[in-house]
Design an enzyme around this catalytic site. Structure first.
Site, PDB file in Angstrom:
ATOM      1  N   GLY A 106       0.818  -1.209   0.000  1.00 27.30           N
ATOM      2  CA  GLY A 106       0.000   0.000   0.000  1.00 27.30           C
ATOM      3  C   GLY A 106       0.847   1.253   0.000  1.00 27.30           C
ATOM      4  N   GLY A 107       0.545   2.138   0.975  1.00 25.46           N
ATOM      5  CA  GLY A 107       1.247   3.414   1.057  1.00 25.46           C
ATOM      6  C   GLY A 107       2.755   3.260   1.153  1.00 25.46           C
ATOM      7  N   GLY A 155      14.167  11.973 -35.585  1.00 26.21           N
ATOM      8  CA  GLY A 155      13.809  12.453 -34.249  1.00 26.21           C
ATOM      9  C   GLY A 155      14.541  11.696 -33.164  1.00 26.21           C
ATOM     10  CB  ALA A 156      15.442   8.136 -32.772  1.00 30.25           C
TER      11      ALA A 156
HETATM   12  C1  HXC Z   1      -1.154  -3.112  11.613  1.00 29.17           C
HETATM   13  C2  HXC Z   1      -0.028  -4.906  10.795  1.00 29.17           C
HETATM   14  C3  HXC Z   1      -0.153  -4.407   9.487  1.00 29.17           C
HETATM   15  C4  HXC Z   1      -0.830  -3.171   9.295  1.00 29.17           C
HETATM   16  C5  HXC Z   1       0.929  -6.262   9.401  1.00 29.17           C
HETATM   17  N1  HXC Z   1       0.645  -6.061  10.680  1.00 29.17           N
HETATM   18  N2  HXC Z   1       0.455  -5.274   8.643  1.00 29.17           N
HETATM   19  N3  HXC Z   1      -0.523  -4.257  11.869  1.00 29.17           N
HETATM   20  N4  HXC Z   1      -1.301  -2.565  10.383  1.00 29.17           N
HETATM   21  N5  HXC Z   1      -0.943  -2.612   8.106  1.00 29.17           N
HETATM   22  C6  HXC Z   1       0.993  -6.919  11.813  1.00 29.17           C
HETATM   23  C7  HXC Z   1       0.297  -8.239  11.813  1.00 29.17           C
HETATM   24  O1  HXC Z   1      -0.970  -8.123  12.424  1.00 29.17           O
HETATM   25  C8  HXC Z   1       1.258  -9.090  12.624  1.00 29.17           C
HETATM   26  O2  HXC Z   1       1.053  -8.810  13.986  1.00 29.17           O
HETATM   27  C9  HXC Z   1       2.605  -8.535  12.250  1.00 29.17           C
HETATM   28  O3  HXC Z   1       2.368  -7.232  11.722  1.00 29.17           O
HETATM   29  C10 HXC Z   1       3.317  -9.359  11.217  1.00 29.17           C
HETATM   30  O4  HXC Z   1       2.438  -9.580  10.132  1.00 29.17           O
HETATM   31  P1  HXC Z   1       2.242 -11.017   9.472  1.00 29.17           P
HETATM   32  O5  HXC Z   1       1.015 -10.929   8.641  1.00 29.17           O
HETATM   33  O6  HXC Z   1       2.314 -12.068  10.533  1.00 29.17           O
HETATM   34  O7  HXC Z   1       3.555 -11.127   8.582  1.00 29.17           O
HETATM   35  P2  HXC Z   1       3.715 -11.717   7.110  1.00 29.17           P
HETATM   36  O8  HXC Z   1       3.057 -13.057   7.024  1.00 29.17           O
HETATM   37  O9  HXC Z   1       5.164 -11.632   6.825  1.00 29.17           O
HETATM   38  O10 HXC Z   1       2.895 -10.735   6.136  1.00 29.17           O
HETATM   39  C11 HXC Z   1       3.323  -9.397   6.011  1.00 29.17           C
HETATM   40  C12 HXC Z   1       2.286  -8.597   5.193  1.00 29.17           C
HETATM   41  C13 HXC Z   1       0.858  -8.816   5.786  1.00 29.17           C
HETATM   42  C14 HXC Z   1       2.323  -9.070   3.730  1.00 29.17           C
HETATM   43  C15 HXC Z   1       2.699  -7.147   5.235  1.00 29.17           C
HETATM   44  O11 HXC Z   1       0.927  -8.590   7.217  1.00 29.17           O
HETATM   45  C16 HXC Z   1      -0.158  -7.916   5.209  1.00 29.17           C
HETATM   46  O12 HXC Z   1      -0.710  -8.176   4.125  1.00 29.17           O
HETATM   47  N6  HXC Z   1      -0.490  -6.811   5.930  1.00 29.17           N
HETATM   48  C17 HXC Z   1      -1.496  -5.880   5.495  1.00 29.17           C
HETATM   49  C18 HXC Z   1      -1.019  -5.075   4.361  1.00 29.17           C
HETATM   50  C19 HXC Z   1      -1.982  -4.012   3.986  1.00 29.17           C
HETATM   51  O13 HXC Z   1      -3.002  -4.241   3.345  1.00 29.17           O
HETATM   52  N7  HXC Z   1      -1.722  -2.783   4.552  1.00 29.17           N
HETATM   53  C20 HXC Z   1      -2.604  -1.650   4.435  1.00 29.17           C
HETATM   54  C21 HXC Z   1      -2.309  -1.045   3.128  1.00 29.17           C
HETATM   55  S1  HXC Z   1      -3.316   0.329   2.818  1.00 29.17           S
HETATM   56  P3  HXC Z   1       1.351  -9.886  15.135  1.00 29.17           P
HETATM   57  O14 HXC Z   1       0.834  -9.243  16.386  1.00 29.17           O
HETATM   58  O15 HXC Z   1       0.642 -11.120  14.737  1.00 29.17           O
HETATM   59  O16 HXC Z   1       2.843 -10.067  15.161  1.00 29.17           O
HETATM   60  C22 HXC Z   1      -2.268   1.608   2.899  1.00 29.17           C
HETATM   61  C23 HXC Z   1      -2.917   2.869   2.525  1.00 29.17           C
HETATM   62  C24 HXC Z   1      -1.920   3.982   2.556  1.00 29.17           C
HETATM   63  O17 HXC Z   1      -1.162   1.463   3.213  1.00 29.17           O
HETATM   64  C25 HXC Z   1      -2.302   5.023   1.580  1.00 29.17           C
HETATM   65  C26 HXC Z   1      -1.451   6.220   1.755  1.00 29.17           C
HETATM   66  C27 HXC Z   1      -1.900   7.347   0.899  1.00 29.17           C
END
Ligand code: HXC
Length: 513
Positions: free
Chosen positions: A168-169, A403-404
């Site tokens: 994401g972000g 042009g290139a």
């Molecule tokens: C809070 C999060 C988190 C998040 C992961 N964790 N992502 N906590 N916010 N965004 C936490 C998990 O709950 C977990 O906590 C620990 O981090 C490790 O994550 P795992 O899933 O166990 O690790 P892994 O299997 O390696 O997977 C990593 C990952 C996955 C691929 C990043 O966690 C994931 O898909 N996270 C969500 C990604 C996502 O959609 N983010 C939001 C994007 S939207 P515990 O307590 O179990 O250790 C965005 C908008 C921004 O970013 C826009 C800006 C303009």
């Protein structure tokens, strides 16, 4: 009094130790089990030993009952090859390195200090993106980082190293920085992950295939460089920075290489094949000319018909731009246009002279390119070269067609020095195309069209496909013996230094992005 001081120091020590634990021993063990280092271990590997100074290590998100000081990001400054750099490293063991408003503000603090001190900023990213439980505050935090990325652009070099997920972000901030170094089989970057892809489009794809290092190195152009492992990625930062100044008012550091500035290379006199359609390796040309072993290519996996990278000439950093005849005959397509124009703008922003090797047969034809906007993308190359005020030298090695040719830092776009090898062919188009257009009727009527075409092509070649018309008109400054290219360039760079160029004042131009 002494007792009180001891208690204070013990409290400080306890807080420090708590901060060092990050998300706790279990999560650190999990991180290690994945073959990944922790944030602090990475900073130790990145920086000169013992130079890291941490800031804001006790910050937490207030009122959330949060007990992890530092809020998932280690920030501070240190030295890299003796030069100050500002750094942040996301700690995946704390909420998956996700970004809260506090986490973001720590990064912003580092970026503000980097800009006001004129030092590069390096981000080590390993993050699940916006911290989900923070909601809008996390998004606000990201926006504050993005704003600083954009405002710092062109003032200090910004380098992102991805060492885990950047979901994401977390992928937009790297996209706004100058270079993205990904780590093979460890880092992934995507706006929406495989689960979202599946639910929206039904497509099933792995994280690696969607946003792994090789996907971004070869398909999207997002990754500038790929490290084979974490150490390799961190070493690439050091190498990259060795070519760059700390900010836009400094000149790049000079690193004498011991290579003879007067070295001439006989091999260059025979490197261009006799037949114009036989390719040759432009990397070999570059390597023979620049200081030995100094060529450092970036984005080599994407749009390989164009070559961009840094090198040294007599120890001084230069930016190299070139066509690669070995791939698609070196034609310019949409991706090559983006690659070249962005690199030219980077070099210009950071006072790195540009050396352009031109073997440019044309733009890639076809509806895919036209409908994809090759006109708009190709125009960026013109824009970037025209606006660049660093010394610009272009050398036509073989084809310079239409042009290139013009877009590749030609004299008309403001090259300070425009050179050619005797093998250069400067014309509106290649002989075959020109003869087909100009002599269509004669060829249709001819008894032996093959023989007539060969004759007409040879005639055209003699008239137009050489550098001497351009030299007569003063468009070329010199036709040089290829073997002498290195000393010629070194002397030219000494003579040109930083040309004084003043454009009329304006807020900014409107680049055809
Ligand atoms: C809070 C999060 C988190 C998040 C992961 N964790 N992502 N906590 N916010 N965004 C936490 C998990 O709950 C977990 O906590 C620990 O981090 C490790 O994550 P795992 O899933 O166990 O690790 P892994 O299997 O390696 O997977 C990593 C990952 C996955 C691929 C990043 O966690 C994931 O898909 N996270 C969500 C990604 C996502 O959609 N983010 C939001 C994007 S939207 P515990 O307590 O179990 O250790 C965005 C908008 C921004 O970013 C826009 C800006 C303009």
């Amino acid at each position: 009094m002494e007792k009180k001081n001891t208690a204070q120091l013990e409290e400080l020590q306890a807080l420090r130790e708590r901060a060092l634990q990050g998300g706790g021993a279990d999560r650190i063990a999990k991180q290690h089990a994945k073959g990944k280092l922790t944030a602090r271990e990475r900073l130790e590997k990145l920086l000169d030993p013992g130079t890291f100074q941490e800031l804001q290590s006790f910050m937490i998100t207030p009122g959330e009952g949060q007990v992890t000081p530092g809020d998932g990001v280690v920030t501070g400054y240190g030295e890299l090859d003796g030069r100050t750099v500002y750094v942040y490293a996301q700690d995946f063991t704390v909420y998956g390195g996700s970004v809260s408003l506090t986490h973001a503000r720590k990064i912003c603090r580092i970026m503000d200090l980097a800009v006001s001190s004129g030092c590069p900023v390096i981000g080590l990213l390993d993050s699940g993106g916006a911290r989900i439980q923070e909601g809008i505050r996390a998004l606000q935090g990201y926006g504050e980082i993005f704003r600083r990325n954009a405002l710092a652009s062109g003032i200090i070099p910004q380098i992102s190293v991805t060492l885990g997920p950047c979901a994401g972000g977390a992928s937009y901030s790297p996209a706004l920085t100058d270079f993205v170094i990904m780590t093979n089989k460890t880092s992934v970057m995507f706006i929406t992950g495989p689960n979202v892809v599946k639910s929206v489009t039904g497509e099933i794809i792995t994280q690696e295939a969607l946003g792994g290092a090789m996907a971004h190195f070869t398909k999207s152009g997002v990754a500038s460089l790929v490290g084979q492992n974490e150490e390799d990625s961190l070493a690439l930062v050091r190498k990259l920075l060795s070519y760059l100044p700390s900010n836009n008012v400094e000149t790049p550091p000079c690193a004498p290489t011991g290579d003879d500035p007067n070295r001439s290379e006989e091999r260059l006199n025979t490197i261009i094949p006799e037949k114009p359609n036989i390719p040759y390796e432009m990397h070999e040309v570059i390597e023979l000319i620049v200081d030995q072993g100094s060529f450092f290519e970036v984005q080599s996996g994407w749009a390989p018909n164009a070559i961009v990278g840094f090198a040294r000439l007599d120890g001084n950093a230069v930016g190299i731009v070139a066509q690669q005849p070995m791939y698609l005959a070196g034609v310019i397509d949409i991706n090559a246009s983006d690659k070249i124009s962005r690199f030219v703008r980077f070099c210009d922003a950071f006072n790195i002279p540009l050396i352009t090797f031109v073997d440019s047969p044309g733009f890639l034809p076809g509806p895919l390119q036209e409908h994809g906007g090759i006109i708009r993308h190709g125009a960026k190359i013109i824009y970037a070269y025209v606006e660049a005020s660093v010394p610009k030298i272009s050398i036509v090695t073989r084809k310079g067609y239409g042009g290139a040719y013009i877009v590749m830092g030609s004299k008309s776009l403001g090259a300070d020095l425009h050179l050619a090898w005797p093998s250069a062919e400067l014309a509106v188009m290649g002989p075959q195309g020109a003869v087909n257009i100009l002599k269509r009727r004669e060829l249709a009527r001819a008894k032996d069209p093959q023989a007539l075409r060969a004759e007409l092509v040879a005639d055209y070649r003699k008239k137009f496909s050489n550098p001497y018309r351009a030299a007569e008109y003063g468009i070329l400054d010199a036709v040089i013996e290829p073997a002498k290219t290195r000393p010629t360039l070194i002397a030219a760079l000494r003579a040109l230094r930083e040309p004084v160029r003043q454009l009329p004042p304006k807020k900014h131009g409107v680049m055809p992005v």
